[in-house]
Structure formats: structure tokens, C-alpha cells
Design an enzyme around this catalytic site. Structure first.
Site, PDB file in Angstrom:
ATOM      1  N   GLY A 513      35.444 -38.462  24.612  1.00 25.75           N
ATOM      2  CA  GLY A 513      36.696 -39.091  25.275  1.00 25.75           C
ATOM      3  C   GLY A 513      36.684 -40.638  24.807  1.00 25.75           C
ATOM      4  O   GLY A 513      35.766 -41.183  24.044  1.00 25.75           O
ATOM      5  N   ASP A 626      18.614 -41.919  15.805  1.00 27.00           N
ATOM      6  CA  ASP A 626      19.878 -42.224  14.918  1.00 27.00           C
ATOM      7  C   ASP A 626      20.153 -44.020  14.988  1.00 27.00           C
ATOM      8  O   ASP A 626      20.966 -44.367  15.314  1.00 27.00           O
ATOM      9  CB  ASP A 626      21.121 -41.454  15.734  1.00 27.00           C
ATOM     10  CG  ASP A 626      22.212 -41.683  14.903  1.00 27.00           C
ATOM     11  OD1 ASP A 626      22.126 -42.090  13.391  1.00 27.00           O
ATOM     12  OD2 ASP A 626      23.381 -41.356  15.375  1.00 27.00           O
TER      13      ASP A 626
END
Ligand code: ACK
Length: 867
Positions: A513, A626
Site C-alpha cells: 500500500g 536484498d
């Protein structure tokens, strides 16, 4: 010698025309006319008037009509006035005084079917000896297994791209093209054809593989001999057929010998313990040439007459299992007492299913004895540590006699062929030691009465706790170790009342979101700026869990270089994660916006912060997976903090994540260590590799690692030993540190703690940063004293080519005149084609390395050459 001559020099106003017959144009655009003639010098002719000329004119007239019999002068277009290079003074043909002149003229852009040429004499003394009319074409040729047809050259001087067609039995690898130049030469071959399976390249053609040989793929260079136990009787075979009774499994490489099913297992022995049996055997004498042997066990129950046997059914329990065993031992429980059983043991391998002959097996007969009729035991409680599990149980409700002892059997759950272990105790509890941390074990318990062994109770799975690393240091707890993930959120994240939050504006989009900025005012505390990630409406339970997992991970960290979690809102909607606000957003876009604006010390300061955050994470046993500049956030004081901790993020969130071929799952290839790409070995050492890439991103102000190379090319280049060159103006010590982070063997990479120490030293001693990588060596491999970079510099073209494993092109470079390194820095891909480096992979490798040479060149010439 037939000549046309005219010599009306004594009379004025000459206008004599000689015209050719019609000449068909034949598709040519540009026509060349070679004229051979002699011409007399006017001065040498006694008494000629001033009207004597020493030139003549040449004309043409384009026409579709081939039978014009008249000359209409006005229609003719002048090509040129021709003068002699050599005129002669004496008419003395016997002696070699008469000089033959040769002149060539051309006419372009012809369009009609043909043309006439005409020669105009205006009072000279000339003899026209020959006129040759021709055009040029690039001749039929074969290059890189593609045939290029005859091609007439263009009228102007442009190159014409011609597409080649693959020779017989070849196919396109890369569209073959060449360029036909205006003077009839072929230039710049691009692309190529490759011989089809079953054919190999010989003398510009694809020759069939001989019988006994094969070529499986067009990518293979040569035909290869059929592997053992296979043959090819025909020419041009793309694979060899297996001999009788030999097979090739679907996944076997074509170069692998054909194999056959194994013989039966040998020497079966059994150990009976009332109603359980342990079976053991030796591997088959002949494995069939393969190493993927497995065993299946079939059970028959024989009552009375041994010929009247029936299959045992499902009641038995095989540990570890009945089919597909890779070890030569199995425990069979839940057998009936006083019963004869026959077990057939068969061995299989990867080609057993392909063979029509029945599988070979060996049988063993076993008889069970009396068993205690003790009922199933019940586990009551357990206690776990990292290497032990304590079990407790109640005795059976109806024991058949006095219980002598209990037997606990256990094995490691996810290790298919792990041996089981049996332990005995007289008490109703037992502590099993020597277990692996964080591992699930399967336990069963049975009672031993005076009447024998009872049946085993049901299986119970218990997991040891995670290993604790250093005494006193905290270890990160993976949210998945919680049965109830909401409990993890409650344990690690503070619930914030939504009324304390004021959302101000949207600053980005996250996986789940929007990301907004706003303010948080907790009772009794100062108002602070915060970032607010919210979970969009319509989420699934899994999405909510994954979203909140980031908070339960982040909430365990407390370090100035890790994004701080303020809390979560879970009691009302939307569900939100509140973190500290980082005014300058993510590091990659921040650096791109401020290209070249920081001092080296400032950049090293940022890198130090990131390394320190990563040291904290690795000390907590957290592997980031990451780490990339896009996942570092920067605050108003340029402090860098590691962020992005969601569980699903590496899989879903990162647009850089690309599919890997072998094991599935998405991985950001350019940032990831080779062992993590190849077999998912993610460790703090693979985070160190990514850290090296972040260093490179920082020192190049947000340049994309490996530029526009494809992911596949990056993987290949790394595997072949290539590493990113130093960014412009990068201190040699920093590039050396990057190279250390990119060591192939992960054990050779520095630890984050060491990286922090090195960077601290550099900050204290900035003179170490003065030597720039491009002044010093190209590459080096070991971490050295930071102030003495490696000095084994490359100085010649040959050394350079050897260094990048392109030594096979030394002669091409030398014969094209590239003698010194500063000449090769200007090479581009079409130059490479021209000098014979036609393989795209090789071109890329060379151009990539030239990128490195450019920075050297900029040092030499004081300019930076953009690539
Ligand atoms: O590069 P950005 O400005 O920094 O755009 C992304 C965007 O939200 C989506 O992730 C920004 N962002 C994320 N967390 C924070 C934070 N704590 N403070 C400021 N910006 C943030 C990020």
C-alpha cells in the site's frame, strides 16, 4: 589494333561525333568507362592553325530504346572533357614515342534500361584505342556459414546492408549481415549461422557427423564420439542410440554413457525384535553405471503354507519409508506376532522404468515373536532447548504385565534417510541430548512389559530451539518460529493508538500500500516526524501477516544505522507500520540527484554507517538478502540506515528481483553473491558481497551495477572472474575493498566488523584515499595495507587481452594496428566486427573491459570519455 581516329586539325569548326551502340544497364546504378587513347601535341604539328585542340568530350544518353540510328546532340549529357596525360610530338609508331593514355570516368544514378556513349571531337588529333564499360558488384561469398549473394553496388558511396542466408544444414544464431561497399568489397560481417544438430562446421560448410559420432545441439562446435554403450549407424546423427538393454533417462545429458537397471541388492539380513524387524543389505553388485540407486521393499505375509502369501497391507510402519530408500537399512514395525513375512528388496535407478525386463530383487523370510499387548502410550509434555528435548508420558492404560522399560525412537524429520535412534529408560520421561538446533524431530514411545514390546504410540514432532550465538548477544527471532504470528507482532512492536498519528502526504508506494509521511505525538513525548506504511484494503490474512512481519523483524533491532520502528496500528484499519522519517529518501535516488557533490570522506562516512548497521544485523544472525542502495534510507544529516525487512520482499517487492533459472524464486541478480544465485546459500557473507555492490553504487553516485548488461551476462561474467571496475575518481583502497567483498570463496570475504574497522581507519587517515584506483592497478585480489594498493599494472594490449581471457584475438588487434593501450580505448563494436571479433559475447566482454581502460585514458589525457 583497331582504332577510331580523327585528325582534322587543319580546318576550324570541327564537330565530329562517334557513338557506341546501345549498352544495357543490367541493374547497375553506377557505370565506369575506361578509355584508352592517343593524342597529338598541337605544337608538334607544323603549320596548324590556333584552332587545333588537345582534348575531346565524352557524353551519354539514357534510353529505353535500343535502336536509335541518329544522334541528336542536345539529348546527350556531357560526362567530361578528356585531356591527355601524355601527348606525343612525333608520328613514329614504330618507336615507342606514341603514348597511350588511360582515363576512367563514371556516371551514377542511371535509371533507364540502357544508354549510349558518345565522343565528340572539336578539332584534335586523336585515336580512340579502346573503351571498356563496366560496373562493380560485391561477389558471392560465404562468411560465418552464411551465403551472401552477388550484389551490385549503389550509385553513391554508401554501404548497403545485405542479409545472408544460412548454408545448407545450418540455422541462424544471430541474423547474418554484411555490408557491400561502393567499390565492390564486403565489409563488417555481423551475426552468424551455426550448423544444425548432426552437422559440424568444416571449410565454410556444414558437414554431417560421421557414423559413430553425433552433435546434439547447434550450439556445440563439433561432432562427438558416441558415449559408451551407444551407437549411431547413420550420418548426421543428433544423438546416439543406446545398445540393447541400455537406456538413457530423460534428464541424462546426451554425452553420458547409456546405462542399465541395477542388479538385485545383496546379502540381506534381518534382526527381529518381537514385532519389529530391522532389514539391512548390501548395494547391488552392478549399479548399471549410475549413482542414483534407490531401494523399494515389498512385504508379503505367509500363513502356514509358504506358497499362500498375501500382501501385507497398510498397517505396517517403515522407518524412514518403504519406497525410494537411499540407505541400505530400514526398520519395520507394527508387524503381527508369530507371523512369517517375506520381504522382497529391489534396487532401482534412473533407467529402471525404461527397461521392459522385470526388476531384480532378493527375498528374505522373517518370523516375528510374541509381543506385549501394551496399549499406545501418550505424550504429556515436553521441554525444548537448542540441543535437547525432554519428553514425558503416561504408562499404557492396560499394560499386559509389568512394565520393564520404555523405548523411545526418534529421527530427524526433514532428513529423509536419516537413521533413527532408539533409547531406553525405566522412568516415564527422558531427555534426548545431542540434537541439532532449530531442527524438527519425530518421536515415538512404546512400553516393554514382561510379555514383550507393545506397539508404538503415535508420532509426535518437536523442534529444538534456535542456536544462541555469542553469550550476552541477542539473536534475531524469525517470525515464522512463532506459531501465532500475531504474538510475534505483540512481542516486538508497540501498539500505537491511531489518534496519535497525523498523516500529511503520500511519499511513495510500497508492496502492500502507500507510504506516507506524517507526525506522531505520543502522550508525554515530543512530536516527531514519521513514515507510515499502510496495508491497503481487501488484503488476505497472509498479506496482513507478511506486512506485519516487517514490523516484528524491525522491532527486534535497535541500532543507529537500522531504521527504527516506532510501532504498529493493528487494532483499527488501515493496519499501519510507523517508522522514523528519513528526509532524503532512498540512497540510490539521493545520490543520482547529487552526482559529484560529496567529498570522498563524506561518501566513506555513508558507507561506514551502512557497514555498521550490517555488522549489527549479522551479529544478530539476521541475513538481509536484498542489500542494495535502493533499500538504504538517508536522513537530513546524511546518516544512512538499512531498511526493508519484510519476509516476502525479496520475492515480491523488489523490481530488481529477476527469476533465477535453477531453483525458482526471485533474486536481485546484480546485487547477489554467486553462491546465493546458484544454490540459495544466503549468509552474512553473501550480504557482504551485496555490500560491495552498494559501495560501488555509492562511489559511482547511483550508477546501475554492470550498466545495461543482461542478468544472464552478469552471471556469466562473474563466473568467469570479472568484477566491476573502479568508478571514476574512486580511491584504490575502496575498490580493493569492493574486490575483497566479491571474492568467489565466501570464506575469503571480509566480515562486516572488519569492513567497519577498515573504513574507520580510512576516515582517521584520509591520505590513504588519495591514490585513485585508476592511477594504480586495475585489479588485485587481496586485502592489503590500505595505503599500498597493488601495483601490478597492465601495460600492453597483449597483457590486457590475456588478462580478460581474450588472448585468441591478439593477432586481430595487432594486424588492425592497435599497438598500444591508448589506441584501443576508442574501439567500438563495429570496429570489433571489422577486426574479426564477431561473437557478441566476446565483443561485450572486450567493450566492458574497455570501460575500465577509459578511466585510465582519462587520467592520461585529462578528459573523461563517455561510453
Ligand atoms: O526513494 P524514496 O523517496 O524513499 O521512495 C521510497 C518510497 O517511500 C517507497 O518505499 C520512501 N520511504 C520508505 N520509508 C521511508 C522512511 N522511513 N522515510 C522516508 N521515506 C521513506 C522511499
Amino acid at each position: 589494333m583497331r582504332t577510331y581516329q580523327v585528325c582534322n586539325v587543319m580546318e576550324a569548326y570541327q564537330n565530329n561525333w562517334l557513338r557506341t551502340s546501345w549498352i544495357p544497364r543490367d541493374g547497375a546504378h553506377r557505370i565506369y568507362i575506361e578509355i584508352k587513347f592517343t593524342l597529338r601535341d598541337c605544337n608538334s604539328l607544323p603549320g596548324v592553325p590556333g584552332t587545333c585542340k588537345e582534348t575531346f568530350n565524352i557524353y551519354y544518353y539514357e534510353s529505353n530504346n535500343n535502336n536509335l540510328w541518329y544522334i541528336k546532340e542536345s539529348q546527350y549529357i556531357k560526362i567530361d572533357t578528356i585531356a591527355a596525360d601524355e601527348s606525343f610530338t612525333q608520328v613514329d609508331v614504330g618507336d615507342r614515342v606514341m603514348k597511350l593514355n588511360t582515363e576512367v570516368r563514371d556516371i551514377g544514378s542511371l535509371t533507364k534500361k540502357g544508354f549510349y556513349l558518345a565522343f565528340q571531337d572539336v578539332g584534335a588529333c586523336i585515336a580512340l584505342v579502346s573503351v571498356r564499360v563496366y560496373y562493380k558488384k560485391c561477389p558471392l561469398t560465404i562468411r560465418n556459414l552464411a551465403e551472401f549473394p552477388d550484389r551490385v553496388t549503389e550509385g553513391d558511396s554508401s554501404l548497403v546492408e545485405v542479409r545472408g542466408s544460412c548454408v545448407n544444414n545450418s540455422e541462424e544464431y544471430d541474423v547474418p549481415k554484411m555490408h557491400c561497399s561502393a567499390d565492390g568489397g564486403w565489409l563488417v560481417p555481423i551475426g552468424r549461422c551455426v550448423c544444425k544438430p548432426g552437422y559440424e562446421e568444416k571449410r565454410d560448410a556444414c558437414q554431417p557427423c560421421r557414423p559413430g559420432f553425433y552433435k546434439a545441439s547447434s550450439m556445440d562446435a563439433y561432432c562427438m564420439k558416441c558415449p559408451p554403450h551407444s551407437y549411431s549407424h547413420q550420418e548426421s546423427s543428433s544423438q546416439c542410440t543406446c545398445e540393447k538393454s541400455y537406456f538413457r533417462a530423460e534428464t541424462d545429458p546426451r554425452a553420458m554413457p547409456c546405462t542399465r537397471p541395477p542388479t538385485a541388492p545383496e546379502n540381506p539380513i534381518s534382526t527381529t525384535n518381537e514385532t519389529s524387524i530391522t532389514l539391512e543389505w548390501s548395494p547391488p553388485r552392478d549399479s548399471g553405471g549410475r549413482n542414483d540407486i534407490m531401494y523399494n521393499i515389498r512385504c508379503k505375509r505367509c500363513v502356514g503354507d509358504p506358497r499362500k502369501c498375501s500382501l501385507c497391507g497398510n498397517g505396517l510402519h517403515f522407518i524412514p519409508h518403504q519406497f525410494g530408500l537411499t540407505y541400505t537399512k530400514v526398520l519395520v514395525t507394527n508387524l503381527l506376532p508369530h507371523t512369517n513375512y517375506t520381504f522382497d528388496l529391489e534396487a532401482l535407478n534412473g533407467v529402471s522404468e525404461l527397461s521392459p525386463s522385470p526388476k531384480q530383487y532378493v527375498s528374505i523370510n522373517v518370523t516375528t515373536s510374541q509381543a506385549a499387548e501394551a496399549a499406545v502410550n501418550v505424550m504429556l509434555k515436553e521441554r525444548k532447548s537448542k540441543d535437547s528435548i525432554t519428553l514425558a508420558w503416561q504408562g499404557p492404560d492396560h499394560a499386559n504385565g509389568v512394565i520393564v522399560e520404555y523405548e523411545v525412537i526418534y529421527y530427524e524429520k526433514n532428513q529423509k534417510d536419516q537413521n533413527y535412534t532408539v533409547l531406553k529408560t525405566k522412568s516415564n520421561s527422558m531427555t534426548v541430548d545431542g540434537l541439532k538446533p532449530g531442527t524438527i524431530y519425530v518421536f515415538r514411545v512404546r512400553a516393554h512389559t514382561s510379555g514383550g514390546h507393545g506397539t508404538y504410540g503415535g508420532e509426535i514432532e518437536l523442534e529444538t530451539s534456535q542456536e544462541v550465538r555469542l553469550p550476552g548477544s541477542r539473536t534475531y527471532v524469525h517470525p515464522h518460529t512463532y506459531e501465532d504470528p500475531n504474538q510475534a507482532v505483540r512481542d516486538f512492536a508497540k501498539e500505537i493508538d491511531a489518534s496519535c498519528i497525523r498523516i500529511e502526504r503520500v511519499i511513495g508506494a510500497g508492496e502492500f500500500g502507500e507510504v506516507c509521511s506524517g507526525r506522531l505525538k505520543l502522550p508525554g513525548k515530543r512530536e516527531i516526524y514519521v513514515a507510515i506504511k499502510s496495508l491497503k484494503a481487501g488484503y488476505s490474512e497472509k498479506q496482513r501477516r507478511d506486512f506485519l512481519s516487517e514490523a516484528s523483524i524491525m522491532g527486534q533491532f535497535d541500532n543507529p544505522n537500522i531504521i527504527r520502528l516506532e510501532g504498529v496500528v493493528t487494532k483499527c484499519k488501515p493496519v499501519m507500520i510507523i517508522t522514523e522519517y528519513m528526509e532524503n529518501g532512498s540512497l540510490d535516488s539521493f545520490l543520482r540527484k547529487r552526482d559529484g557533490q560529496f567529498t570522498v570522506i563524506q561518501l566513506v562516512g555513508m558507507l561506514r554507517g551502512i557497514a555498521s548497521g550490517m555488522k549489527y544485523l549479522s551479529d544478530m544472525n539476521y541475513i538481509h538478502r536484498d542489500l542494495a542502495a535502493r533499500n538504504i534510507l538517508v536522513n537530513s544529516n546524511f546518516v544512512c540506515k538499512v531498511s526493508d525487512f519484510g519476509l516476502s520482499r525479496v520475492l515480491e517487492d523488489d523490481p530488481e528481483a529477476a527469476y533465477t533459472t535453477r531453483l525458482g524464486g526471485k533474486i536481485p541478480i546484480r546485487w547477489t553473491a554467486p553462491e546465493a544465485i546458484a544454490y540459495r546459500k544466503f549468509t552474512s557473507a553473501s550480504d557482504v558481497w551485496s555490500y560491495g555492490i552498494v559501495m560501488w553504487e555509492v562511489m559511482s553516485y547511483g550508477e546501475r551495477p554492470y550498466w545495461e548488461m543482461s542478468n544472464q551476462d552478469v552471471i556469466k561474467a562473474i563466473d568467469e572472474g570479472y568484477r566491476l571496475p573502479a568508478p571514476m575518481d574512486c580511491p584504490a583502497v575502496l575498490h580493493q575493498l569492493m574486490l575483497d567483498c566479491w571474492q568467489k570463496a565466501r570464506g575469503d570475504r571480509p566480515k562486516f566488523g572488519q569492513i567497519v574497522n577498515i573504513l574507520d581507519k580510512l576516515i582517521r587517515n584520509p591520505s590513504c584515499l588519495k591514490t585513485l584506483a585508476n592511477d594504480a592497478a586495475w585489479s588485485g585480489n587481496s586485502l592489503q595495507d590500505p595505503c599500498t594498493p597493488d601495483s601490478s599494472a597492465i601495460t600492453t594490449v597483449d597483457e590486457w587481452l590475456d588478462g580478460i581471457k581474450m588472448g585468441q584475438y591478439k593477432e586481430n588487434f595487432a594486424s588492425a594496428g592497435y599497438a598500444t593501450l591508448d589506441t584501443v580505448v576508442y574501439i567500438n563494436s563495429s570496429d570489433l566486427c571489422r577486426i574479426g571479433v564477431t561473437l557478441v559475447g566476446h565483443q561485450k566482454r572486450i567493450l566492458w573491459s574497455i570501460q575500465n581502460l577509459h578511466t585510465m585514458a582519462s587520467q592520461m589525457h585529462g578528459t573523461h570519455i563517455q561510453v
